[in-house]
Design a protein around this motif. Sequence first.
Motif, PDB file in Angstrom:
ATOM      1  N   ALA A   1       1.044  -1.266  -0.002  1.00  0.00           N
ATOM      2  CA  ALA A   1      -0.027  -0.086  -0.350  1.00  0.00           C
ATOM      3  C   ALA A   1       0.895   1.304   0.068  1.00  0.00           C
ATOM      4  O   ALA A   1       0.935   2.343  -0.063  1.00  0.00           O
ATOM      5  CB  ALA A   1      -0.753  -0.107   0.923  1.00  0.00           C
ATOM      6  N   SER A   2       1.980   1.094   0.326  1.00  0.00           N
ATOM      7  CA  SER A   2       3.484   2.567   0.575  1.00  0.00           C
ATOM      8  C   SER A   2       3.282   2.290  -0.816  1.00  0.00           C
ATOM      9  O   SER A   2       3.671   3.700  -0.628  1.00  0.00           O
ATOM     10  CB  SER A   2       3.919   2.246   2.017  1.00  0.00           C
ATOM     11  OG  SER A   2       4.599   3.107   2.174  1.00  0.00           O
TER      12      SER A   2
ATOM     13  N   TYR B   1       2.315   1.579  -3.196  1.00  0.00           N
ATOM     14  CA  TYR B   1       1.636   2.176  -4.514  1.00  0.00           C
ATOM     15  C   TYR B   1       0.674   3.364  -4.450  1.00  0.00           C
ATOM     16  O   TYR B   1       0.377   4.524  -5.067  1.00  0.00           O
ATOM     17  CB  TYR B   1       0.287   1.382  -4.128  1.00  0.00           C
ATOM     18  CG  TYR B   1      -1.126   0.827  -5.342  1.00  0.00           C
ATOM     19  CD1 TYR B   1      -0.310   0.071  -6.679  1.00  0.00           C
ATOM     20  CD2 TYR B   1      -1.555   1.578  -5.717  1.00  0.00           C
ATOM     21  CE1 TYR B   1      -1.223  -0.099  -7.331  1.00  0.00           C
ATOM     22  CE2 TYR B   1      -2.638   1.525  -6.386  1.00  0.00           C
ATOM     23  CZ  TYR B   1      -2.454   0.540  -7.768  1.00  0.00           C
ATOM     24  OH  TYR B   1      -3.007  -0.005  -8.742  1.00  0.00           O
ATOM     25  N   LYS B   2       0.931   4.121  -2.697  1.00  0.00           N
ATOM     26  CA  LYS B   2       0.687   5.211  -2.454  1.00  0.00           C
ATOM     27  C   LYS B   2       2.057   6.317  -3.484  1.00  0.00           C
ATOM     28  O   LYS B   2       1.106   6.755  -3.950  1.00  0.00           O
ATOM     29  CB  LYS B   2       0.467   5.818  -1.720  1.00  0.00           C
ATOM     30  CG  LYS B   2       0.326   7.133  -0.887  1.00  0.00           C
ATOM     31  CD  LYS B   2      -0.788   7.786  -0.530  1.00  0.00           C
ATOM     32  CE  LYS B   2      -1.215   9.028  -0.582  1.00  0.00           C
ATOM     33  NZ  LYS B   2      -2.212   9.637  -0.258  1.00  0.00           N
TER      34      LYS B   2
ATOM     35  N   HIS C   1       1.267   5.533  -7.413  1.00  0.00           N
ATOM     36  CA  HIS C   1       0.247   5.910  -8.477  1.00  0.00           C
ATOM     37  C   HIS C   1      -0.759   7.331  -6.777  1.00  0.00           C
ATOM     38  O   HIS C   1      -1.937   7.604  -7.834  1.00  0.00           O
ATOM     39  CB  HIS C   1      -1.219   5.365  -8.325  1.00  0.00           C
ATOM     40  CG  HIS C   1      -0.115   3.709  -8.774  1.00  0.00           C
ATOM     41  ND1 HIS C   1      -0.062   3.626 -10.328  1.00  0.00           N
ATOM     42  CD2 HIS C   1       0.212   2.389  -9.301  1.00  0.00           C
ATOM     43  CE1 HIS C   1       1.024   2.062 -10.780  1.00  0.00           C
ATOM     44  NE2 HIS C   1       1.278   2.205  -9.626  1.00  0.00           N
ATOM     45  N   GLY C   2      -0.417   7.764  -6.204  1.00  0.00           N
ATOM     46  CA  GLY C   2      -0.961   8.643  -5.322  1.00  0.00           C
ATOM     47  C   GLY C   2      -2.334   8.436  -4.993  1.00  0.00           C
ATOM     48  O   GLY C   2      -3.217   9.476  -4.395  1.00  0.00           O
ATOM     49  N   VAL C   3      -2.500   7.415  -4.619  1.00  0.00           N
ATOM     50  CA  VAL C   3      -3.800   6.492  -3.472  1.00  0.00           C
ATOM     51  C   VAL C   3      -3.027   5.986  -2.599  1.00  0.00           C
ATOM     52  O   VAL C   3      -2.628   5.401  -2.815  1.00  0.00           O
ATOM     53  CB  VAL C   3      -4.881   6.399  -5.104  1.00  0.00           C
ATOM     54  CG1 VAL C   3      -5.415   6.399  -6.311  1.00  0.00           C
ATOM     55  CG2 VAL C   3      -4.569   4.437  -5.618  1.00  0.00           C
ATOM     56  N   ASP C   4      -4.719   5.762  -1.937  1.00  0.00           N
ATOM     57  CA  ASP C   4      -4.096   5.379  -0.613  1.00  0.00           C
ATOM     58  C   ASP C   4      -5.201   3.598  -0.967  1.00  0.00           C
ATOM     59  O   ASP C   4      -6.353   3.617  -1.478  1.00  0.00           O
ATOM     60  CB  ASP C   4      -4.817   6.232   0.319  1.00  0.00           C
ATOM     61  CG  ASP C   4      -4.454   6.963   1.142  1.00  0.00           C
ATOM     62  OD1 ASP C   4      -2.802   7.207   0.758  1.00  0.00           O
ATOM     63  OD2 ASP C   4      -4.827   8.150   0.922  1.00  0.00           O
TER      64      ASP C   4
ATOM     65  N   SER D   1      -6.517   0.818   0.833  1.00  0.00           N
ATOM     66  CA  SER D   1      -6.001  -0.241   2.332  1.00  0.00           C
ATOM     67  C   SER D   1      -5.643  -1.308   2.427  1.00  0.00           C
ATOM     68  O   SER D   1      -5.694  -1.874   1.665  1.00  0.00           O
ATOM     69  CB  SER D   1      -8.070  -0.362   2.715  1.00  0.00           C
ATOM     70  OG  SER D   1      -8.792   0.965   2.752  1.00  0.00           O
TER      71      SER D   1
ATOM     72  N   ASP E   1      -9.715  -2.237  -2.864  1.00  0.00           N
ATOM     73  CA  ASP E   1      -9.289  -1.391  -3.614  1.00  0.00           C
ATOM     74  C   ASP E   1      -8.059  -0.911  -4.681  1.00  0.00           C
ATOM     75  O   ASP E   1      -8.640  -1.041  -5.292  1.00  0.00           O
ATOM     76  CB  ASP E   1      -8.450  -0.431  -1.942  1.00  0.00           C
ATOM     77  CG  ASP E   1      -8.788   0.158  -1.552  1.00  0.00           C
ATOM     78  OD1 ASP E   1     -10.377   0.868  -1.584  1.00  0.00           O
ATOM     79  OD2 ASP E   1      -8.744   0.726  -0.652  1.00  0.00           O
TER      80      ASP E   1
END
Length: 77
Positions: free
Chosen positions: A46-47, A49-50, A53-56, A58, A68
């Motif tokens: 998740a970290s 990917y953020k 891609h700038g998205v959170d 879960s 998600d």
Amino acid sequence: MNKHMYILADGGRIAAATPEEFVRRLREGSWFDSDCTDEEFMEHFASSYKLLHGVDVSHDTAEHFMADLRKFGYIRA
């Protein structure tokens, strides 16, 4: 249990019957985080990917994680 085939954004495929099995198989195929726990893997994924891609994404449960990943286009069934 029936397994579903999931296609990853990179073209890879994972067959899994549950979200937990999907996360385990995704982790096992990871070049960097294959030896951590599923929970640690989801957090690291998740970290990353953020950052990319700038998205959170879960990562509190395997179900939310998969939902998600579908929503943001990383996997499709």
